[in-house]
Design a protein around this motif. Structure first.
Motif, PDB file in Angstrom:
ATOM      1  N   ALA A   9       0.671  -1.196  -0.044  1.00  0.00           N
ATOM      2  CA  ALA A   9      -0.065   0.048  -0.083  1.00  0.00           C
ATOM      3  C   ALA A   9       0.951   1.168  -0.133  1.00  0.00           C
ATOM      4  O   ALA A   9       2.084   1.415   0.534  1.00  0.00           O
ATOM      5  N   ASP A  60       1.051   4.699   8.992  1.00  0.00           N
ATOM      6  CA  ASP A  60       1.763   4.240   7.759  1.00  0.00           C
ATOM      7  C   ASP A  60       3.271   4.897   8.036  1.00  0.00           C
ATOM      8  O   ASP A  60       4.243   3.706   7.889  1.00  0.00           O
ATOM      9  N   PHE A 120      -3.697   2.208   2.323  1.00  0.00           N
ATOM     10  CA  PHE A 120      -4.282   1.110   3.042  1.00  0.00           C
ATOM     11  C   PHE A 120      -5.659   1.505   3.347  1.00  0.00           C
ATOM     12  O   PHE A 120      -6.429   0.475   3.320  1.00  0.00           O
ATOM     13  N   LEU A 173      -8.453  -7.246   7.231  1.00  0.00           N
ATOM     14  CA  LEU A 173      -6.924  -6.558   6.860  1.00  0.00           C
ATOM     15  C   LEU A 173      -6.188  -6.092   7.750  1.00  0.00           C
ATOM     16  O   LEU A 173      -7.002  -5.364   8.871  1.00  0.00           O
ATOM     17  N   ARG A 174      -5.070  -5.920   7.622  1.00  0.00           N
ATOM     18  CA  ARG A 174      -3.872  -5.453   8.596  1.00  0.00           C
ATOM     19  C   ARG A 174      -2.778  -4.937   7.899  1.00  0.00           C
ATOM     20  O   ARG A 174      -2.239  -5.575   7.162  1.00  0.00           O
ATOM     21  N   ARG A 175      -2.248  -3.801   8.632  1.00  0.00           N
ATOM     22  CA  ARG A 175      -0.937  -3.212   8.398  1.00  0.00           C
ATOM     23  C   ARG A 175       0.015  -4.184   8.821  1.00  0.00           C
ATOM     24  O   ARG A 175      -0.098  -4.638   9.802  1.00  0.00           O
ATOM     25  N   ARG A 176       1.105  -4.372   8.214  1.00  0.00           N
ATOM     26  CA  ARG A 176       2.181  -5.288   8.584  1.00  0.00           C
ATOM     27  C   ARG A 176       3.611  -4.481   8.414  1.00  0.00           C
ATOM     28  O   ARG A 176       3.680  -3.456   7.703  1.00  0.00           O
ATOM     29  N   ARG A 232       4.037  -3.985   3.966  1.00  0.00           N
ATOM     30  CA  ARG A 232       3.160  -4.847   3.417  1.00  0.00           C
ATOM     31  C   ARG A 232       1.785  -4.677   4.272  1.00  0.00           C
ATOM     32  O   ARG A 232       1.968  -4.391   5.548  1.00  0.00           O
ATOM     33  N   TYR A 233       0.745  -5.281   3.787  1.00  0.00           N
ATOM     34  CA  TYR A 233      -0.477  -5.324   4.560  1.00  0.00           C
ATOM     35  C   TYR A 233      -0.942  -7.070   4.129  1.00  0.00           C
ATOM     36  O   TYR A 233      -0.602  -7.548   3.374  1.00  0.00           O
ATOM     37  N   THR A 234      -1.861  -7.262   5.056  1.00  0.00           N
ATOM     38  CA  THR A 234      -2.424  -8.705   4.783  1.00  0.00           C
ATOM     39  C   THR A 234      -3.921  -8.518   4.761  1.00  0.00           C
ATOM     40  O   THR A 234      -4.654  -8.021   5.286  1.00  0.00           O
TER      41      THR A 234
END
Length: 218
Positions: free
Chosen positions: A139, A146, A187, A203-206, A210-212
């Motif tokens: 994202a 972020d 995101f 959904l989750r920020r990583r 990355r996000y998942t």
């Protein structure tokens, strides 16, 4: 940007160029934890050199990898045992997705190359009832959260590179030879569009930019 800051990032670039590691492969074990112990069929979109597809084959009766790059598909076939349950095809998703249904669909660092909502709708269409979709995506950084995760990722990126390689120089993994493209969606935009197509998607920020996304076709 000050001269000191420029020099810092140049030194960081040299450090990582000498000790590259695959941020996408870092999430493979996490992906496997989201999936059933056994399933019949899987589709990996953006399969690259086939690392994740071969992992999926440890649980699936059949796995199909799809990638738009003919050269990287050839490399995936070379790396995959001939007796494997994995096959690879060249094509652009979503149009080139072979008819399913699939019990598992995975897509790592590829969705930002594709028409977002259309591709998610295709995943939903090809996913079996009770099936699982797992996306690891990129994202565009926008919010304070972020940028905070980006700072944390800079630090952890160095830590991971040192843990994997120490002071040794390392060759660039074959899985990191694919063409890259920066993400354009934030995101927040991804969450809104994904939940419109896939109600109940998680959904989750990583870390590591990355996000998942995980969705079950109930």
């Amino acid at each position: 940007m000050t001269t000191l800051t420029v020099r810092f990032f140049q030194a960081l670039d040299r450090f990582h160029a000498a000790r590259p590691w695959d941020h996408n492969a870092h999430y493979h074990r996490w992906i496997m934890r989201q999936l059933p112990r056994r399933f019949a069929s899987a589709l990996d979109v953006g399969s690259g050199t086939g690392d994740l597809a071969r992992l999926l084959a440890g649980r699936a009766a059949s796995v199909r990898g799809l990638d738009a790059d003919p050269e990287i598909v050839d490399r995936a076939r070379e790396l995959t045992p001939s007796a494997s349950r994995v096959t690879f095809a060249v094509g652009d998703a979503p149009g080139a997705i072979a008819p399913g249904p699939y019990d598992v669909i995975t897509c790592v660092a590829t969705l930002h190359h594709l028409p977002f909502a259309e591709t998610l709708a295709a995943f939903r269409h090809h996913l079996s009832p009770g099936g699982t979709l797992v996306v690891v995506g990129l994202a565009r950084a926008q919010s304070p959260g972020d940028h905070l995760l980006g700072v944390a990722a800079l630090v952890m990126n160095v830590v991971m590179a040192w843990l994997k390689h120490g002071g040794r120089r390392a060759a660039r993994p074959a899985s990191m030879t694919a063409a890259t493209r920066p993400a354009t969606m934030t995101f927040a935009e991804i969450v809104d569009e994904a939940r419109a197509v896939l109600p109940g998607a998680r959904l989750r920020r990583r870390l590591f930019w990355r996000y998942t996304l995980v969705w079950h076709n109930r």
